[in-house]
Design a protein around this motif. Structure first.
Motif, PDB file in Angstrom:
ATOM      1  N   ALA A 258       4.317  -8.958  10.477  1.00  0.00           N
ATOM      2  CA  ALA A 258       4.580  -8.915   9.033  1.00  0.00           C
ATOM      3  C   ALA A 258       4.512 -10.311   8.432  1.00  0.00           C
TER       4      ALA A 258
ATOM      5  N   LEU B 134       1.222 -11.907   5.539  1.00  0.00           N
ATOM      6  CA  LEU B 134       1.264 -12.671   4.288  1.00  0.00           C
ATOM      7  C   LEU B 134       0.773 -14.097   4.475  1.00  0.00           C
TER       8      LEU B 134
ATOM      9  N   TYR C 146       6.024  -8.433   0.052  1.00  0.00           N
ATOM     10  CA  TYR C 146       5.143  -7.837   1.054  1.00  0.00           C
ATOM     11  C   TYR C 146       4.357  -6.667   0.454  1.00  0.00           C
TER      12      TYR C 146
ATOM     13  N   SER D 140       0.275  -0.388   4.621  1.00  0.00           N
ATOM     14  CA  SER D 140       1.313  -0.750   5.590  1.00  0.00           C
ATOM     15  C   SER D 140       1.943   0.505   6.169  1.00  0.00           C
TER      16      SER D 140
ATOM     17  N   VAL E 168      10.391  -2.943   5.273  1.00  0.00           N
ATOM     18  CA  VAL E 168       9.179  -2.749   4.479  1.00  0.00           C
ATOM     19  C   VAL E 168       8.752  -1.285   4.604  1.00  0.00           C
TER      20      VAL E 168
END
Length: 369
Positions: free
Chosen positions: A243, A247, A277, A284, A307
């Motif tokens: 994760a 980014l 995110y 995702s 998330v």
């Protein structure tokens, strides 16, 4: 039996640190709650192999190493499970289960750990994803972290895969997950309130991972002109690292289409981090499995937020055996009717459920590596 022995070895770190033991394997929980009483739980660790690892009792740490199968009675108590298997929602993308399984296979390869084996792409697990082209394997012995980077022409994507910890550090970090706060600010000026787990951030930025993964990704973009798509995946701690990487490479390499699949990932940051995110990741999927202990940590109560979007894998009793349902959760990241609903106060305890995703082992097995 080799797979079971390997799975026991994967748990050795917790056992040696006193966080988990194999005493009494095969027994049901001594005082099950009403929900636990409706579960069918089966031992997954080889008793003979585990006899030398019985330092303490499982109950002392509140964990168990029993794989979960929900009974039909339990299914009626769980709102999302009662709704049946679902892979598409009106407010989100359709889940491609077969692609998710390929990402899980790539993640499983990372547990082979031998950099030469992964680089050559000749292991049994490797051959199950024949289109993948490895570029570089990054291993930092001091931090005990491993990732590998490659390219898949069938997806026209750079792919970064992170391994979860499979040494004694596994027990150490899972214990820390119970208490560490989200006290490290993610360095994005546009999101000054986005906080991430200091331990995960340190593992990614202070080890060999960030610099070498970034360099390898840039080399692959140069080798495949026009590549704008990035796929990241990881299991357990590797899910958290993936994760952060998603980014990082989005902002610093310039990928415009970033897609993520994680398996048994802990919470990484706070709600503002989740919003950051969600705003920058195209697709995702965060997989959870039954009562996997790790997605329960670090707790929401100390400021962490998962998330989205969760895909909860649930093993349900059938007349002929066991059926695994894939339940798509809401876009909040913390759907109270999914994994959070399976255990008291959302705190699950199964280590065994953590080690298998989409029926793919997330631990080292020498027969496949």
């Amino acid at each position: 039996m080799a797979g079971r022995g390997a799975r026991s070895w994967h748990l050795a770190g917790l056992i040696l640190l006193g966080l988990l033991t194999t005493t009494g394997l095969g027994a049901r929980l001594a005082k099950p709650s009403s929900m636990e009483a409706a579960l069918l739980q089966h031992p997954v660790i080889d008793r003979k192999h585990s006899q030398t690892l019985d330092n303490q009792t499982i109950s002392e740490r509140g964990l168990d190493n029993l794989a979960t199968v929900f009974s039909n009675k339990a299914a009626r108590w769980l709102p999302r499970l009662a709704g049946g298997s679902l892979t598409e929602l009106d407010d989100g993308p359709e889940l491609d289960v077969e692609k998710a399984r390929l990402m899980a296979r790539l993640t499983s390869v990372a547990y082979c750990s031998d950099t030469e084996v992964i680089q050559s792409w000749q292991c049994t697990r490797c051959k199950r994803v024949p289109t993948f082209q490895p570029h570089e394997v990054v291993f930092d012995k001091v931090w005990d972290v491993l990732a590998y980077v490659g390219y898949d022409p069938s997806w026209r994507a750079v792919v970064v895969v992170f391994r979860g910890t499979d040494s004694s550090n596994w027990g150490n970090w899972i214990n820390n997950l119970k208490t560490w706060r989200a006290n490290h600010m993610y360095p994005i000026p546009e999101a000054p309130k986005a906080l991430v787990h200091a331990g995960f951030y340190s593992l990614y930025t202070n080890s060999a991972l960030q610099a070498n993964v970034t360099r390898a990704a840039r080399e692959l973009v140069a080798a495949h002109p026009g590549t704008t798509r990035l796929h990241v995946t990881g299991h357990s701690m590797g899910g958290a690292l993936s994760a952060l990487c998603a980014l990082d490479l989005k902002f610093n390499v310039g990928f415009t289409d970033v897609r993520s699949w994680s398996f048994g990932s802990p919470r990484v940051g706070n709600w503002q981090w989740e919003q950051l995110y969600a705003a920058h990741v195209t697709e995702s999927w965060r997989f959870t499995h039954n009562r996997d202990v790790v997605p329960s940590l670090p707790p929401q109560l100390i400021g962490f937020h998962h998330v989205a979007r969760e895909a909860w894998l649930v093993d349900v009793e059938t007349v002929g055996g066991v059926d695994q349902k894939v339940l798509i959760c809401d876009a909040s990241g913390e759907d109270p009717s999914c994994h959070n609903s399976a255990c008291m106060l959302g705190m699950c305890t199964s280590v065994a459920d953590h080690l298998m995703y989409l029926e793919i082992p997330m631990y080292k097995d020498m027969m496949e590596c």
